[in-house]
Design an enzyme around this catalytic site. Structure first.
Site, short mmCIF file in Angstrom:
data_model
loop_
_atom_site.label_atom_id
_atom_site.label_comp_id
_atom_site.label_asym_id
_atom_site.label_seq_id
_atom_site.Cartn_x
_atom_site.Cartn_y
_atom_site.Cartn_z
N HIS A 141 5.11 -69.75 3.01
CA HIS A 141 5.25 -70.93 2.16
C HIS A 141 5.17 -72.19 3.01
CE1 HIS A 141 5.94 -72.17 -2.07
NE2 HIS A 141 6.13 -73.33 -1.47
N GLU B 46 2.21 -60.24 -4.81
CA GLU B 46 3.49 -60.90 -4.99
C GLU B 46 3.77 -61.08 -6.48
OE1 GLU B 46 3.28 -63.91 -1.14
OE2 GLU B 46 2.95 -64.70 -3.16
N HIS C 249 -0.94 -63.49 -6.16
CA HIS C 249 0.29 -63.63 -6.94
C HIS C 249 -0.09 -63.84 -8.40
CE1 HIS C 249 4.62 -65.44 -7.11
NE2 HIS C 249 4.27 -64.93 -8.28
#
Length: 237
Positions: free
Chosen positions: A190, A70, A43
Protein backbone atom coordinates in the site's frame (compact mmCIF):
# COMPACT_ATOMS: atom_id res chain seq x y z
CA UNK A 1 14.82 -12.67 -2.44
CA UNK A 2 11.81 -10.39 -1.97
CA UNK A 3 9.22 -10.98 -4.68
CA UNK A 4 7.48 -8.20 -6.63
CA UNK A 5 3.78 -8.79 -7.28
CA UNK A 6 2.14 -6.25 -9.60
CA UNK A 7 -1.41 -5.24 -8.73
CA UNK A 8 -3.19 -4.65 -12.05
CA UNK A 9 -6.46 -3.19 -10.72
CA UNK A 10 -5.72 0.27 -12.16
CA UNK A 11 -5.28 -1.19 -15.63
CA UNK A 12 -8.83 -2.56 -15.37
CA UNK A 13 -10.05 0.83 -14.12
CA UNK A 14 -8.72 2.49 -17.27
CA UNK A 15 -10.24 -0.20 -19.48
CA UNK A 16 -13.62 0.09 -17.81
CA UNK A 17 -13.73 3.84 -18.44
CA UNK A 18 -14.46 3.14 -22.11
CA UNK A 19 -16.33 -0.13 -21.80
CA UNK A 20 -14.11 -1.86 -24.35
CA UNK A 21 -10.98 -4.01 -24.06
CA UNK A 22 -8.28 -1.36 -24.12
CA UNK A 23 -5.98 -1.69 -22.34
CA UNK A 24 -6.13 -5.48 -22.36
CA UNK A 25 -5.86 -6.64 -18.74
CA UNK A 26 -4.78 -10.17 -19.61
CA UNK A 27 -2.08 -8.99 -22.03
CA UNK A 28 -0.82 -6.51 -19.43
CA UNK A 29 -0.48 -9.25 -16.81
CA UNK A 30 1.45 -11.44 -19.23
CA UNK A 31 3.75 -8.56 -20.15
CA UNK A 32 4.47 -7.85 -16.48
CA UNK A 33 5.59 -11.44 -15.98
CA UNK A 34 7.73 -11.43 -19.12
CA UNK A 35 9.41 -8.24 -17.91
CA UNK A 36 10.34 -9.73 -14.54
CA UNK A 37 7.37 -9.45 -12.17
CA UNK A 38 7.26 -12.37 -9.75
CA UNK A 39 3.49 -12.36 -9.42
CA UNK A 40 0.19 -10.74 -10.33
CA UNK A 41 -2.25 -9.37 -7.77
CA UNK A 42 -5.92 -8.54 -8.27
CA UNK A 43 -8.56 -7.28 -5.86
CA UNK A 44 -12.04 -7.99 -7.26
CA UNK A 45 -14.62 -5.90 -5.44
CA UNK A 46 -18.37 -6.56 -5.33
CA UNK A 47 -19.20 -3.67 -7.70
CA UNK A 48 -16.54 -4.85 -10.22
CA UNK A 49 -15.44 -1.26 -10.73
CA UNK A 50 -12.00 -2.45 -11.83
CA UNK A 51 -11.14 -6.16 -11.90
CA UNK A 52 -14.20 -8.19 -12.81
CA UNK A 53 -14.90 -11.78 -11.93
CA UNK A 54 -14.56 -12.85 -15.55
CA UNK A 55 -11.09 -11.23 -15.58
CA UNK A 56 -10.05 -13.52 -12.76
CA UNK A 57 -11.12 -16.62 -14.66
CA UNK A 58 -9.31 -15.41 -17.79
CA UNK A 59 -6.14 -14.62 -15.86
CA UNK A 60 -5.88 -17.95 -14.05
CA UNK A 61 -4.41 -19.98 -16.96
CA UNK A 62 -2.24 -17.07 -18.10
CA UNK A 63 -0.43 -16.28 -14.85
CA UNK A 64 2.69 -18.44 -14.74
CA UNK A 65 4.32 -16.97 -11.63
CA UNK A 66 2.17 -16.39 -8.52
CA UNK A 67 -1.47 -15.36 -8.62
CA UNK A 68 -2.55 -13.43 -5.52
CA UNK A 69 -6.21 -12.53 -5.04
CA UNK A 70 -7.07 -9.95 -2.39
CA UNK A 71 -10.46 -9.28 -0.92
CA UNK A 72 -12.95 -9.43 1.91
CA UNK A 73 -13.93 -13.07 2.43
CA UNK A 74 -17.63 -12.75 1.62
CA UNK A 75 -19.49 -15.85 0.39
CA UNK A 76 -19.15 -14.57 -3.19
CA UNK A 77 -15.40 -13.97 -2.81
CA UNK A 78 -14.85 -17.39 -1.28
CA UNK A 79 -16.80 -19.05 -4.07
CA UNK A 80 -14.56 -17.27 -6.59
CA UNK A 81 -11.20 -18.10 -5.03
CA UNK A 82 -12.11 -21.72 -4.31
CA UNK A 83 -12.94 -22.14 -7.99
CA UNK A 84 -9.83 -20.30 -9.20
CA UNK A 85 -7.38 -21.71 -6.62
CA UNK A 86 -4.70 -19.02 -6.81
CA UNK A 87 -1.36 -19.54 -5.13
CA UNK A 88 -2.24 -16.98 -2.46
CA UNK A 89 -5.34 -15.29 -1.04
CA UNK A 90 -4.88 -12.10 0.97
CA UNK A 91 -7.75 -11.38 3.35
CA UNK A 92 -8.58 -7.68 3.77
CA UNK A 93 -11.31 -6.10 5.92
CA UNK A 94 -12.70 -3.82 3.18
CA UNK A 95 -16.29 -2.68 3.31
CA UNK A 96 -18.04 -3.10 -0.08
CA UNK A 97 -17.91 0.61 -0.95
CA UNK A 98 -14.32 1.34 0.08
CA UNK A 99 -12.21 2.96 -2.63
CA UNK A 100 -9.11 1.20 -1.37
CA UNK A 101 -7.86 -0.72 1.66
CA UNK A 102 -7.28 1.67 4.54
CA UNK A 103 -6.72 -0.51 7.60
CA UNK A 104 -5.78 -4.00 8.65
CA UNK A 105 -7.77 -6.61 10.54
CA UNK A 106 -8.29 -6.43 14.27
CA UNK A 107 -7.67 -10.14 14.58
CA UNK A 108 -8.85 -11.03 18.09
CA UNK A 109 -12.50 -9.95 17.62
CA UNK A 110 -12.56 -11.72 14.25
CA UNK A 111 -10.46 -14.76 15.13
CA UNK A 112 -13.19 -17.38 14.86
CA UNK A 113 -14.33 -15.98 11.48
CA UNK A 114 -10.80 -15.74 10.07
CA UNK A 115 -9.81 -19.19 11.34
CA UNK A 116 -12.79 -20.76 9.59
CA UNK A 117 -11.95 -18.97 6.34
CA UNK A 118 -8.28 -19.97 6.54
CA UNK A 119 -9.18 -23.60 7.24
CA UNK A 120 -11.24 -23.70 4.04
CA UNK A 121 -8.46 -22.13 1.99
CA UNK A 122 -5.84 -24.46 3.41
CA UNK A 123 -7.98 -27.48 2.55
CA UNK A 124 -7.98 -26.20 -1.04
CA UNK A 125 -4.17 -25.92 -1.02
CA UNK A 126 -4.14 -22.10 -1.05
CA UNK A 127 -1.59 -20.06 0.91
CA UNK A 128 -3.18 -17.33 3.04
CA UNK A 129 -2.13 -13.88 4.18
CA UNK A 130 -3.96 -11.56 6.59
CA UNK A 131 -3.76 -7.80 6.00
CA UNK A 132 -2.68 -6.18 9.30
CA UNK A 133 -1.07 -3.13 10.84
CA UNK A 134 2.13 -3.16 12.86
CA UNK A 135 0.75 -3.96 16.32
CA UNK A 136 2.77 -6.97 17.45
CA UNK A 137 0.05 -8.40 19.70
CA UNK A 138 -2.31 -8.34 16.72
CA UNK A 139 0.29 -10.12 14.60
CA UNK A 140 0.69 -12.83 17.23
CA UNK A 141 -3.10 -13.22 17.22
CA UNK A 142 -2.94 -13.61 13.44
CA UNK A 143 -0.54 -16.52 13.86
CA UNK A 144 -3.12 -18.33 15.99
CA UNK A 145 -5.60 -18.37 13.09
CA UNK A 146 -3.37 -20.70 11.09
CA UNK A 147 -2.54 -18.16 8.39
CA UNK A 148 0.73 -18.60 6.50
CA UNK A 149 1.63 -14.92 6.26
CA UNK A 150 0.63 -11.41 7.18
CA UNK A 151 0.67 -8.46 4.80
CA UNK A 152 1.76 -5.26 6.52
CA UNK A 153 -0.32 -2.19 5.61
CA UNK A 154 2.32 0.33 4.57
CA UNK A 155 0.41 3.58 3.98
CA UNK A 156 1.50 4.99 7.37
CA UNK A 157 5.10 4.28 6.39
CA UNK A 158 4.63 6.00 3.02
CA UNK A 159 3.00 9.02 4.65
CA UNK A 160 5.74 9.46 7.26
CA UNK A 161 8.72 8.54 5.09
CA UNK A 162 9.45 12.03 3.63
CA UNK A 163 9.78 13.62 7.06
CA UNK A 164 11.65 10.87 8.94
CA UNK A 165 12.42 7.59 7.15
CA UNK A 166 13.91 5.86 10.20
CA UNK A 167 10.94 6.67 12.41
CA UNK A 168 8.56 5.66 9.63
CA UNK A 169 10.09 2.22 9.15
CA UNK A 170 10.79 1.36 12.81
CA UNK A 171 7.33 -0.12 13.61
CA UNK A 172 7.56 -2.29 10.48
CA UNK A 173 10.94 -3.67 11.48
CA UNK A 174 9.49 -4.68 14.84
CA UNK A 175 6.36 -6.09 13.19
CA UNK A 176 8.39 -8.15 10.73
CA UNK A 177 10.49 -9.62 13.52
CA UNK A 178 7.38 -10.44 15.53
CA UNK A 179 5.77 -12.16 12.54
CA UNK A 180 8.90 -14.18 11.85
CA UNK A 181 9.14 -15.21 15.50
CA UNK A 182 5.52 -16.37 15.33
CA UNK A 183 6.29 -18.53 12.31
CA UNK A 184 4.68 -16.26 9.72
CA UNK A 185 5.90 -15.06 6.36
CA UNK A 186 5.85 -11.31 5.76
CA UNK A 187 4.30 -9.46 2.81
CA UNK A 188 3.80 -5.71 2.52
CA UNK A 189 1.79 -3.32 0.43
CA UNK A 190 0.00 0.00 0.00
CA UNK A 191 1.60 3.18 -1.33
CA UNK A 192 5.05 1.65 -1.70
CA UNK A 193 6.82 3.50 -4.52
CA UNK A 194 10.15 4.12 -6.24
CA UNK A 195 10.73 6.85 -3.66
CA UNK A 196 10.36 4.72 -0.53
CA UNK A 197 10.65 1.04 -1.52
CA UNK A 198 14.43 0.58 -1.46
CA UNK A 199 14.74 2.01 2.04
CA UNK A 200 11.88 -0.18 3.27
CA UNK A 201 13.46 -3.26 1.75
CA UNK A 202 16.92 -2.49 3.16
CA UNK A 203 15.62 -2.02 6.70
CA UNK A 204 13.03 -4.78 6.87
CA UNK A 205 14.10 -8.31 7.78
CA UNK A 206 12.19 -11.36 6.57
CA UNK A 207 10.30 -9.61 3.75
CA UNK A 208 8.88 -12.24 1.38
CA UNK A 209 6.82 -10.13 -1.01
CA UNK A 210 5.63 -6.65 -1.86
CA UNK A 211 2.42 -5.99 -3.77
CA UNK A 212 2.43 -2.69 -5.68
CA UNK A 213 -0.23 -1.31 -7.98
CA UNK A 214 -1.13 2.37 -8.08
CA UNK A 215 2.39 3.78 -7.95
CA UNK A 216 3.81 1.23 -10.37
CA UNK A 217 1.06 1.72 -12.96
CA UNK A 218 1.39 5.50 -12.62
CA UNK A 219 5.17 5.32 -13.09
CA UNK A 220 4.67 3.19 -16.19
CA UNK A 221 2.79 6.07 -17.84
CA UNK A 222 5.99 8.12 -17.67
CA UNK A 223 8.73 5.51 -17.87
CA UNK A 224 7.19 2.67 -19.83
CA UNK A 225 6.36 -0.70 -18.31
CA UNK A 226 9.72 -2.38 -18.92
CA UNK A 227 11.75 0.41 -17.31
CA UNK A 228 9.30 0.71 -14.44
CA UNK A 229 9.46 -2.96 -13.51
CA UNK A 230 13.25 -2.89 -13.87
CA UNK A 231 13.46 0.01 -11.40
CA UNK A 232 11.14 -1.62 -8.88
CA UNK A 233 13.15 -4.83 -9.08
CA UNK A 234 16.33 -2.80 -8.52
CA UNK A 235 14.82 -1.50 -5.29
CA UNK A 236 14.60 -5.10 -4.07
CA UNK A 237 18.27 -5.95 -4.55
Amino acid sequence: MTQLSVNINKVATLRNARGENMPDVQRFATECELLGANGITVHPRPDERHIRHDDVFLLRPLVKTEFNIEGYPSPEFMDLVLKIKPEQVTLVPDAPGDLTSHEGWEVEPNKEFLTGIIDRLREAGIRTSIFVGTDTANIKAAASTGTDRVELYTKPYADEYPADPEAAVAPYVEASRAAHSAGLGVNAGHDLSLENLAFFYQRLPYLNEVSIGHSLISDALYLGLAETIRRYKECLK
